[in-house]
Design an enzyme around this catalytic site. Structure first.
Site, PDB file in Angstrom:
ATOM      1  N   HIS A  47       0.842  -1.217   0.000  1.00  0.00           N
ATOM      2  CA  HIS A  47       0.000   0.000   0.000  1.00  0.00           C
ATOM      3  C   HIS A  47       0.865   1.251   0.000  1.00  0.00           C
ATOM      4  CE1 HIS A  47      -3.158   2.836   1.342  1.00  0.00           C
ATOM      5  NE2 HIS A  47      -3.997   1.937   0.882  1.00  0.00           N
ATOM      6  N   PHE A  48       1.356   1.714  -0.937  1.00  0.00           N
ATOM      7  CA  PHE A  48       1.535   1.199  -2.294  1.00  0.00           C
ATOM      8  C   PHE A  48       3.040   1.119  -2.502  1.00  0.00           C
ATOM      9  CE2 PHE A  48      -2.434   3.631  -2.239  1.00  0.00           C
ATOM     10  CZ  PHE A  48      -3.327   2.679  -2.660  1.00  0.00           C
TER      11      PHE A  48
END
Length: 146
Positions: A47-48
């Protein structure tokens, strides 16, 4: 309150203990804590990967853990240190700024009210004085293991 004392009040452990230190506590009023966000957090793997951002739900979870600490400090005689505070409701949730590796998340919970075993708090998260998120959080107290 350092991490060892926090662990006496919260049942969470790595990787889900999201409060590193309590800076201020006024039982029955407010509690201010911090979470040091590092690149090594397990959630940054997905993420991410190229633009790591702390998931908003984990910011809310950090605030919820802060409310559990304030409730425990406010009414230690209700259920004692062994109490667990479960997140049971959210209202007025707002996000403004992303939280990234290297940020120190300041978590503030202010007591609003409680009835029976349901507690309500106004919560706010900031980084370097800049608004990150806010929510009204409700939690329910239960004895550990119930």
């Amino acid at each position: 309150m350092d991490i060892q004392a926090i662990k006496e009040f919260l049942p969470h452990r790595y990787p889900f203990l999201l409060v590193d230190r309590v800076l201020e506590c006024e039982p029955g009023k407010r509690l201010l804590a911090i979470k040091n966000v590092t690149y090594n957090e397990p959630f940054f793997q997905g993420h991410f990967p190229r633009v790591p951002i702390m998931p908003g739900v984990l910011i809310i979870e950090a605030l919820a853990q802060t409310t559990g600490l304030l409730a425990s400090e406010t009414a230690p005689d209700v259920l004692g240190k062994g109490a667990t505070y479960y997140l049971v409701g959210l209202d007025k949730v707002r996000f403004k700024r992303p939280v990234v590796p290297g940020d120190q998340l300041r978590l503030e919970a202010t007591y609003l009210r409680h009835k029976r075993n349901i507690w309500a708090f106004a919560c706010r998260a900031d980084v370097e004085g800049e608004f990150v998120a806010s929510a009204e959080i409700m939690c329910a107290a239960a004895e550990q293991g119930s």
